[in-house]
Design an enzyme around this catalytic site. Structure first.
Site, PDB file in Angstrom:
ATOM      1  CB  SER A 145     -10.818  -1.295   1.248  1.00 18.06           C
ATOM      2  OG  SER A 145     -10.133   0.082   1.237  1.00 18.06           O
ATOM      3  CE1 TYR A 159     -13.905   3.197   0.720  1.00 16.98           C
ATOM      4  CE2 TYR A 159     -11.961   2.779   0.820  1.00 16.98           C
ATOM      5  CZ  TYR A 159     -13.530   2.016   0.373  1.00 16.98           C
ATOM      6  OH  TYR A 159     -12.401   1.480  -0.401  1.00 16.98           O
TER       7      TYR A 159
END
Length: 254
Positions: A145, A159
């Protein structure tokens, strides 16, 4: 039906990027294992689409953070033929929080699914594909990501950190198995218009920040899937340890 030598296993294959990869991989002639954690209906819909288009696919339930589930998942793939590729796509986000608000349970889930799950699946893929283990080679593509570079402050630092671990894992594993016929790469999506935002409590996130994105739009699951499929293919035969940003030039996190 005869077993295939082009089996691709896609974790989290029932929705978003995973579903796009599954459909596109099948269209290229791969037999696809569509993994899902809980939404059997969505996974079967992907399989139905693939079969309707003349392809072959199988939906398999498995929670990637559970080792026994991972073993069963790969055993199901073995039943279809020779594993040629793994897409480590399964992952979770959570509702926006500061680090000083996060519970141990949240952190455990975040790292268990996003990191440990990816390691377990990569382990099983290497055991099948590496020439060291008698395999014929293959490719692993991990889903990172853009958050791993941006930190995701006031939202998802956990995250972002988990995806930072995926960056490191990609490089390390790529070097570990480079001479064993296995290539390992990653794709780092930016803001992609999928349901993952809703699962993190921000269903309107794409609409809210679209104007702040360099290209003034979010990416699509198909655009990320195309990058993944290139990394799985022989067209990227001299590419390993690479982390490809598919983020529309995004450099800051609103």
């Amino acid at each position: 039906m005869a077993k295939s030598d082009k089996v691709i296993l896609v974790t989290g294959g029932s929705r978003g990027i995973g579903a796009a990869v599954s459909r596109k991989a099948a269209a290229l002639g791969h037999v696809v294992v569509v993994n899902y954690a809980g939404n059997a209906e969505a996974a079967e819909a992907v399989v139905s689409d693939i079969r309707s288009a003349g392809g072959n696919a199988l939906a398999v339930q498995a929670d990637v953070q559970n080792e026994a589930d991972v073993l069963n998942l790969f055993a199901a793939a073995d039943g279809l033929g020779t594993l040629a590729g793994l897409v480590n796509n399964a992952g979770v986000v959570d509702h926006p929080q500061r680090v000083d608000e996060m519970s141990a349970a949240r952190l455990a889930r975040m790292f268990s699914v996003n990191v440990i799950g990816s390691f377990l699946c990569a382990r099983e893929a290497v055991r099948r594909m590496s020439t060291r283990h008698g395999g014929k080679g293959g490719a692993i593509v991990n889903l990172g990501s853009a958050a791993s570079k941006l930190g995701a402050p006031n939202q998802y630092v956990d995250y972002a950190a988990a995806k930072g671990a995926i960056d490191s894992m990609t490089v390390g594993l790529a070097l570990e198995v480079a001479e064993e016929g296995v290539r390992v790469n990653a794709v780092r999506p930016g803001i992609i218009d999928t349901e993952i935002h809703a699962s993190g409590g921000l269903p309107d996130r794409v609409a809210r920040i679209r104007s702040k994105l360099p290209m003034k739009r979010a990416g699509t699951a198909d655009e990320v899937a195309d990058a993944i499929l290139w990394l799985l293919s022989d067209k990227s035969s001299y590419t390993t340890g690479a982390i490809l940003d598919v983020s529309g030039g995004r450099a800051i996190l609103p």
